[in-house]
Design a protein around this motif. Structure first.
Motif, PDB file in Angstrom:
ATOM      1  N   VAL A   1       0.891  -1.227  -0.014  1.00 60.14           N
ATOM      2  CA  VAL A   1       0.106  -0.039  -0.098  1.00 60.14           C
ATOM      3  C   VAL A   1       0.877   1.293   0.067  1.00 60.14           C
ATOM      4  CG1 VAL A   1      -2.174  -0.958   1.229  1.00 60.14           C
ATOM      5  CG2 VAL A   1      -0.378   0.061   2.618  1.00 60.14           C
ATOM      6  N   THR A   2       2.288   1.213   0.042  1.00 57.84           N
ATOM      7  CA  THR A   2       3.006   2.221  -0.216  1.00 57.84           C
ATOM      8  C   THR A   2       3.131   2.812  -1.697  1.00 57.84           C
ATOM      9  OG1 THR A   2       4.303   1.357   1.646  1.00 57.84           O
ATOM     10  CG2 THR A   2       5.264   3.224   0.193  1.00 57.84           C
ATOM     11  N   PRO A   3       2.780   4.230  -1.889  1.00 57.57           N
ATOM     12  CA  PRO A   3       2.991   4.732  -3.032  1.00 57.57           C
ATOM     13  C   PRO A   3       4.543   4.662  -3.780  1.00 57.57           C
ATOM     14  CG  PRO A   3       1.988   6.186  -1.615  1.00 57.57           C
ATOM     15  CD  PRO A   3       2.511   4.925  -0.984  1.00 57.57           C
ATOM     16  N   ASN A   4       4.599   4.263  -4.970  1.00 57.75           N
ATOM     17  CA  ASN A   4       5.924   4.076  -5.584  1.00 57.75           C
ATOM     18  C   ASN A   4       7.001   5.113  -5.296  1.00 57.75           C
ATOM     19  OD1 ASN A   4       6.133   1.599  -6.861  1.00 57.75           O
ATOM     20  ND2 ASN A   4       4.792   1.898  -8.617  1.00 57.75           N
ATOM     21  N   ASP A   5       6.608   6.365  -5.246  1.00 56.89           N
ATOM     22  CA  ASP A   5       7.545   7.397  -5.053  1.00 56.89           C
ATOM     23  C   ASP A   5       8.108   7.332  -3.794  1.00 56.89           C
ATOM     24  OD1 ASP A   5       4.739   8.417  -4.506  1.00 56.89           O
ATOM     25  OD2 ASP A   5       5.365  10.151  -4.337  1.00 56.89           O
ATOM     26  N   ILE A   6       7.480   7.106  -2.861  1.00 57.15           N
ATOM     27  CA  ILE A   6       8.060   7.258  -1.381  1.00 57.15           C
ATOM     28  C   ILE A   6       8.367   5.706  -1.041  1.00 57.15           C
ATOM     29  CG2 ILE A   6       6.797   9.250  -0.454  1.00 57.15           C
ATOM     30  CD1 ILE A   6       4.922   7.462   0.922  1.00 57.15           C
ATOM     31  N   LEU A   7       8.484   4.658  -1.861  1.00 57.50           N
ATOM     32  CA  LEU A   7       8.850   3.350  -1.463  1.00 57.50           C
ATOM     33  C   LEU A   7      10.170   3.155  -1.177  1.00 57.50           C
ATOM     34  CD1 LEU A   7       7.812   0.551  -1.467  1.00 57.50           C
ATOM     35  CD2 LEU A   7       8.833   0.081  -3.707  1.00 57.50           C
ATOM     36  N   TYR A   8      11.023   4.003  -1.753  1.00 60.80           N
ATOM     37  CA  TYR A   8      12.670   3.961  -1.314  1.00 60.80           C
ATOM     38  C   TYR A   8      13.071   4.926  -0.224  1.00 60.80           C
ATOM     39  CZ  TYR A   8      12.259   1.526  -5.835  1.00 60.80           C
ATOM     40  OH  TYR A   8      12.016   0.648  -6.649  1.00 60.80           O
ATOM     41  N   THR A   9      12.223   6.036  -0.202  1.00 55.63           N
ATOM     42  CA  THR A   9      12.947   7.098   0.879  1.00 55.63           C
ATOM     43  C   THR A   9      12.210   6.651   2.117  1.00 55.63           C
ATOM     44  OG1 THR A   9      10.864   8.280   0.168  1.00 55.63           O
ATOM     45  CG2 THR A   9      12.814   8.997  -0.768  1.00 55.63           C
ATOM     46  N   GLU A  10      11.001   5.802   2.096  1.00 54.65           N
ATOM     47  CA  GLU A  10      10.429   5.562   3.573  1.00 54.65           C
ATOM     48  C   GLU A  10      10.685   3.942   3.653  1.00 54.65           C
ATOM     49  OE1 GLU A  10       6.616   6.762   4.081  1.00 54.65           O
ATOM     50  OE2 GLU A  10       7.312   9.060   3.781  1.00 54.65           O
ATOM     51  N   GLY A  11      11.830   3.353   3.117  1.00 52.51           N
ATOM     52  CA  GLY A  11      11.932   2.101   3.249  1.00 52.51           C
ATOM     53  C   GLY A  11      12.015   1.456   4.353  1.00 52.51           C
ATOM     54  N   VAL A  12      12.331   1.916   5.510  1.00 56.79           N
ATOM     55  CA  VAL A  12      12.321   1.259   6.752  1.00 56.79           C
ATOM     56  C   VAL A  12      11.358   1.904   7.765  1.00 56.79           C
ATOM     57  CG1 VAL A  12      14.817   0.326   6.737  1.00 56.79           C
ATOM     58  CG2 VAL A  12      14.430   2.784   7.255  1.00 56.79           C
ATOM     59  N   ARG A  13      10.412   2.668   7.297  1.00 56.69           N
ATOM     60  CA  ARG A  13       9.618   3.044   8.211  1.00 56.69           C
ATOM     61  C   ARG A  13       8.480   2.101   8.406  1.00 56.69           C
ATOM     62  NH1 ARG A  13       7.552   9.400   7.826  1.00 56.69           N
ATOM     63  NH2 ARG A  13       5.683   8.264   8.549  1.00 56.69           N
ATOM     64  N   MET A  14       7.932   2.223   9.513  1.00 56.91           N
ATOM     65  CA  MET A  14       6.847   1.238  10.031  1.00 56.91           C
ATOM     66  C   MET A  14       5.556   1.466   9.226  1.00 56.91           C
ATOM     67  SD  MET A  14       7.804  -1.446  11.921  1.00 56.91           S
ATOM     68  CE  MET A  14       9.605  -1.429  11.740  1.00 56.91           C
ATOM     69  N   TRP A  15       5.196   2.256   8.869  1.00 53.69           N
ATOM     70  CA  TRP A  15       4.050   2.777   8.199  1.00 53.69           C
ATOM     71  C   TRP A  15       4.177   3.863   7.332  1.00 53.69           C
ATOM     72  CZ3 TRP A  15       0.302  -0.434   6.824  1.00 53.69           C
ATOM     73  CH2 TRP A  15      -0.811   0.022   6.316  1.00 53.69           C
ATOM     74  N   PRO A  16       3.954   3.817   6.066  1.00 57.33           N
ATOM     75  CA  PRO A  16       4.314   5.041   5.051  1.00 57.33           C
ATOM     76  C   PRO A  16       3.407   6.244   5.335  1.00 57.33           C
ATOM     77  CG  PRO A  16       2.913   3.268   4.057  1.00 57.33           C
ATOM     78  CD  PRO A  16       3.374   2.646   5.205  1.00 57.33           C
ATOM     79  N   SER A  17       3.851   7.483   5.207  1.00 57.64           N
ATOM     80  CA  SER A  17       3.138   8.586   5.427  1.00 57.64           C
ATOM     81  C   SER A  17       1.694   8.607   4.606  1.00 57.64           C
ATOM     82  CB  SER A  17       3.964   9.793   5.263  1.00 57.64           C
ATOM     83  OG  SER A  17       4.659   9.690   3.945  1.00 57.64           O
ATOM     84  N   ARG A  18       1.964   8.197   3.567  1.00 55.10           N
ATOM     85  CA  ARG A  18       0.719   8.321   2.757  1.00 55.10           C
ATOM     86  C   ARG A  18       0.478   6.575   2.237  1.00 55.10           C
ATOM     87  NH1 ARG A  18       1.859  10.255  -2.213  1.00 55.10           N
ATOM     88  NH2 ARG A  18       3.973  10.662  -1.824  1.00 55.10           N
ATOM     89  N   THR A  19      -0.872   6.327   1.958  1.00 60.32           N
ATOM     90  CA  THR A  19      -1.097   4.675   1.410  1.00 60.32           C
ATOM     91  C   THR A  19      -2.025   5.299   0.015  1.00 60.32           C
ATOM     92  OG1 THR A  19      -3.181   4.753   2.591  1.00 60.32           O
ATOM     93  CG2 THR A  19      -0.943   3.862   3.551  1.00 60.32           C
ATOM     94  N   THR A  20      -1.992   4.176  -0.643  1.00 57.69           N
ATOM     95  CA  THR A  20      -2.530   3.976  -1.960  1.00 57.69           C
ATOM     96  C   THR A  20      -3.067   2.716  -2.251  1.00 57.69           C
ATOM     97  OG1 THR A  20      -2.256   4.185  -4.461  1.00 57.69           O
ATOM     98  CG2 THR A  20      -0.575   3.634  -3.048  1.00 57.69           C
ATOM     99  N   TRP A  21      -4.187   2.311  -3.107  1.00 57.67           N
ATOM    100  CA  TRP A  21      -4.781   1.194  -3.644  1.00 57.67           C
ATOM    101  C   TRP A  21      -4.011   0.865  -5.079  1.00 57.67           C
ATOM    102  CZ3 TRP A  21      -5.965  -2.250   0.144  1.00 57.67           C
ATOM    103  CH2 TRP A  21      -6.490  -1.654   1.234  1.00 57.67           C
ATOM    104  N   ASP A  22      -3.367   1.549  -5.542  1.00 56.13           N
ATOM    105  CA  ASP A  22      -2.940   1.635  -6.946  1.00 56.13           C
ATOM    106  C   ASP A  22      -2.530   0.283  -7.444  1.00 56.13           C
ATOM    107  OD1 ASP A  22      -3.859   4.242  -7.191  1.00 56.13           O
ATOM    108  OD2 ASP A  22      -1.887   5.317  -7.491  1.00 56.13           O
ATOM    109  N   ASN A  23      -1.547  -0.205  -6.410  1.00 58.32           N
ATOM    110  CA  ASN A  23      -0.972  -1.466  -6.611  1.00 58.32           C
ATOM    111  C   ASN A  23      -1.944  -2.442  -6.951  1.00 58.32           C
ATOM    112  OD1 ASN A  23       1.872  -0.630  -6.831  1.00 58.32           O
ATOM    113  ND2 ASN A  23       1.700  -0.610  -4.287  1.00 58.32           N
ATOM    114  N   TYR A  24      -2.794  -2.387  -6.131  1.00 58.44           N
ATOM    115  CA  TYR A  24      -3.882  -3.458  -6.312  1.00 58.44           C
ATOM    116  C   TYR A  24      -4.725  -3.372  -7.437  1.00 58.44           C
ATOM    117  CZ  TYR A  24      -2.982  -5.139  -1.666  1.00 58.44           C
ATOM    118  OH  TYR A  24      -2.321  -5.269  -0.468  1.00 58.44           O
TER     119      TYR A  24
END
Lengths: 319, 283
Positions: free
Chosen positions: B41-64
Motif C-alpha cells: 500500500v506504499t505509493p511508488n514515489d516514497i517506497l525507497y525514501t521511506e524504506g524502513v518506516r513502520m508505516w508509510p506517510s501516505r497509502t494507496t490502492w494503486d498497486n492493487y
C-alpha cells in the motif's frame, strides 16, 4: 470378521444351487469389496508416483536430454562417474547437510518452546494459536519471495536493523554474499517450519494424562522433575518420528532456495534437491538429473534405515 | 506471610515471561506478513525514501488496481483456484473411500498398500519431475491444468488418506452395521451414515489439500510453459524475473495470493492439532 456369516449356509449347499450361487457371489463381492475402495488411490499412486520413480531410476543410466532427439541410449554408469567429479554436486551435498540441520535445529527447539507455551491455559490462547501457526499456511513460493524482499535493503527492514545493531557496516543483501546467503533460506524455513513442530508436539502434550502430573505433585516433585520424568518420555516417540520425517522433507525441500537464490550466488546455496531441479529444468538434462536424484534417494534411505536401527538398538537397551 | 507473597511474585514473573515469549513468537510469525501488506500500500514515489518506516506517510490502492485490472494475475488466480479446488475435491473423494477401507476392512495386500503410501511420503518428489514430464508430454497433459490436477491429486492422496482414516477410526463400527442390518449395502451405509459424521474431518482435509496445491511451485514451473495455464506461483515468479522490480505490485499480488490460503487455514486450524498428529505421527 466378515467371513463368519456364510458358514451357517453350508448346510443348504446341496438343496438349493441357486441360493448357493447367491451366497458364493455375495461372498466373492465381500472379498472384493475392500479393493473397490482402495483401487482408485492405488491406480493413481502407481501411475503418477511409482512408475515415474522406476522410470526415473532407469534414466539415471541413460542419456536423456529433452531437446536432443538423438539422446536416449544407455550410458551405463557414466552419469555417476561424472557426478563423482562434479564439484558443484559435492558442494551441494555439503550445503544440503548444512541447510537441513541448520533449519531443523531451530525449527525443532523453537517449535518445542512454542508448544510448551501453548499447552498452558491463558487468555486469548485460541487466537494466539491461530496467529502463530499462520506461517505454515503461507504458500512457500510467497514465503520465499517475501523473505527475499525482507533481506533486500531497498524495500526490506532487516539489513537496516542489522546495521543499526552494528552487525553490518552498511545495509547490504545477505542473499548476494556467498558466505552468508544460506542463512536467508534457512531463516525463511525456520519461520515456515516452527508451526509444524509446535502443532505435532502440542497434540502430543495434550494427550499426556493430567493425573500423572497430579500424582507427581502429591509426591512432591518439582516442575523440572515432572518435565524430565513425565513430559520428555511421553514426547519422545513423537519427537523421534517427526524429527526423522522432517529431516527427509527438508533435505528434499527445494522451493525456498529456488525462489530466494536459485542456488546462487556461485552455487553457495545449491542443495542437492535444487541442483536436480536446475539440471532438469534449465539444462533439460533428465539423465543427469535422475542420476543425482538416485544418489539423493539412496542417501536418504540410508539415513532413515540408520535412524530406525539406532532407535531399535536404544529400545532394546532400555528393556 | 512472606511465603504467599513470594509465590505470587514468582507466579507474576512466570506469566510475565510467558506472555513476553508468546509476544515474541507472534511478532516473528506476523511481521513478514505485515511488511508484505505495508509495501503493497506504499505509493511508488516514497517506497525507497521511506524504506524502513513502520508505516508509510501516505497509502494507496494503486498497486492493487493495477494487479487486478492491468496484469495477468486475475487469470493466474483463476487457474490456481481451478487447480487447487479440483485437486482438493478429487483427493478428498479418493482419500475418503481409501481411508474408510483402511479403517474398516482387513484384506490381503493391505500392508503393501499402506507401505507404498508411507514410502511415497519419504522419497524426494523432485526426482519425479523428469519422468512425469516424459510421461505426460505425449498425452498432451503438459502445459495443461488437467495434468497438474492429476499430479497434485496423486501427491496428496497418501497423507489425506491417513488423515481420513484417523477420523473414521474415531467413529464406532456399530453405526454402519446397524444400517446394514436394515438392508443398506455397506457403501450406502458409508455414504449416508458415516460420511456426514466425518464432515469436520473432510473439511480439514479439503483445506489441507487446497493449501498444499495452492503453494506447489516446482511441478507447476516444470510442467507448464504457457501463460494461459500458469498458476499463481509460476505467474508471480515469472513476473519477478521478467519485469525486474516493481515491489509494490508484486507485494500486492502476494497479498492476493495469501488470502485464500489464510482464509482456509483459519477455518480449519482447530482441526489441525487433532488431525495432523493423527495422520503424521501414527503413520
Amino acid at each position: 470378521m466378515d467371513g463368519n456369516k456364510p458358514v451357517t449356509n453350508m448346510t443348504d449347499v446341496g438343496k438349493r444351487p441357486a441360493a448357493r450361487r447367491g451366497v458364493f457371489s455375495r461372498r466373492l463381492s465381500g472379498i472384493l469389496e475392500p479393493y473397490y475402495y482402495v483401487s482408485p488411490a492405488v491406480v493413481l499412486i502407481v501411475a503418477v508416483m511409482l512408475m515415474p520413480l522406476i522410470l526415473g531410476l532407469s534414466y539415471a543410466f541413460r542419456d536423456i536430454r529433452i531437446l536432443n532427439p538423438f539422446s536416449g541410449g544407455f550410458v551405463g554408469l557414466a552419469h555417476f562417474q561424472a557426478l563423482a567429479h562434479d564439484s558443484a554436486f559435492l558442494g551441494a551435498l555439503i550445503n544440503t547437510a548444512w541447510w537441513t540441520f541448520g533449519s531443523l535445529a531451530f525449527q525443532f527447539s523453537l517449535g518445542l518452546v512454542l508448544a510448551l507455551l501453548l499447552n498452558r491455559q491463558f487468555l486469548g490462547r485460541r487466537l494466539i494459536q491461530a496467529l502463530v501457526f499462520l506461517p505454515w499456511a503461507v504458500p512457500t513460493f510467497l514465503s520465499g519471495l517475501n523473505w527475499a524482499w525482507m533481506f533486500n535493503p531497498v524495500v526490506g527492514p532487516l539489513p537496516h536493523w542489522l546495521t543499526s545493531l552494528g552487525l553490518m557496516d552498511t545495509p547490504f543483501n545477505i542473499l548476494s554474499d556467498p558466505d552468508l546467503a544460506m542463512w536467508g533460506p534457512i531463516i525463511a524455513n525456520i519461520w515456515f517450519g516452527i508451526p509444524f513442530f509446535a502443532i505435532t508436539l502440542l497434540a502430543a502434550l495434550q494427550s499426556i494424562p493430567g493425573e500423572l502430573y497430579e500424582a507427581a505433585s502429591i509426591d512432591g516433585a518439582t516442575t523440572r522433575q515432572k518435565f524430565i520424568s513425565i513430559t520428555i518420555p511421553f514426547l519422545a516417540p513423537t519427537i523421534a518420528i517427526t524429527l526423522m520425517l522432517r529431516t527427509i522433507w527438508i533435505a528434499n525441500f527445494a522451493d525456498l532456495i529456488v525462489v530466494m537464490t536459485k542456488g546462487g550466488p556461485a552455487d553457495s546455496t545449491q542443495i542437492v534437491a535444487s541442483y536436480i531441479f536446475t539440471q532438469a529444468f534449465r539444462r533439460l538434462d533428465f539423465g543427469y538429473a535422475s542420476a543425482i536424484a538416485a544418489v539423493l534417494l539412496v542417501l536418504l534411505l540410508a539415513y532413515a534405515l540408520g535412524v530406525i536401527a539406532l532407535r531399535r538398538a536404544m529400545t532394546h537397551a532400555d528393556s | 506471610m512472606s511465603t504467599p507473597g513470594k509465590s505470587r511474585l514468582r507466579k507474576t514473573a512466570y506469566w510475565g515471561t510467558h506472555y513476553l515469549m508468546i509476544a515474541a513468537f507472534v511478532a516473528f510469525a506476523l511481521f513478514p506478513l505485515y511488511w508484505l501488506l505495508k509495501v503493497s500500500v506504499t505509493p511508488n514515489d516514497i517506497l525507497y525514501t521511506e524504506g524502513v518506516r513502520m508505516w508509510p506517510s501516505r497509502t494507496t490502492w494503486d498497486n492493487y488496481t493495477f494487479v487486478l485490472t492491468q496484469s495477468h494475475f486475475p487469470h493466474y488466480f483463476m487457474n490456481s483456484v481451478i487447480v487447487s479446488g479440483f485437486t482438493a475435491l478429487f483427493t478428498c473423494i479418493i482419500a475418503a473411500v481409501t481411508g474408510y477401507a483402511f479403517s474398516r476392512f482387513r484384506f490381503n495386500g493391505k500392508i503393501v498398500i499402506v507401505a507404498l503410501m508411507l514410502i511415497t511420503q519419504m522419497f524426494p518428489l523432485v526426482m519425479l519431475i523428469a519422468p512425469i514430464f516424459r510421461i505426460l508430454a505425449p498425452l498432451g497433459l503438459t502445459d495443461s491444468l488437467t495434468g497438474l490436477i492429476i499430479v497434485y491429486t496423486a501427491f496428496n492422496v497418501p497423507f489425506a488418506t491417513f488423515l481420513m482414516q484417523s477420523f473414521f477410526d474415531g467413529i464406532p463400527k456399530d453405526l454402519e452395521e446397524a444400517a446394514m442390518i436394515d438392508g443398506n449395502t455397506r457403501f450406502e451405509a458409508f455414504r449416508r451414515i458415516i460420511l456426514p459424521l466425518t464432515l469436520p474431518g473432510i473439511a480439514a482435509t479439503l483445506g489441507f489439500v487446497f493449501t498444499a496445491a495452492w503453494s506447489e511451485l516446482l511441478f507447476a514451473l516444470m510442467l507448464v510453459s504457457s501463460e494461459s495455464a500458469s498458476t499463481f506461483p509460476v505467474g508471480l515468479l515469472s513476473f519477478v524475473s521478467k519485469f525486474g522490480v516493481d515491489f509494490g505490485q508484486m507485494m500486492a499480488a502476494g497479498v492476493l495470493a495469501l488470502i485464500p490460503a489464510c482464509a482456509f487455514f483459519l477455518l480449519i486450524q482447530r482441526y489441525l492439532v487433532q488431525g495432523l498428529t493423527a495422520g503424521a505421527v501414527k503413520g
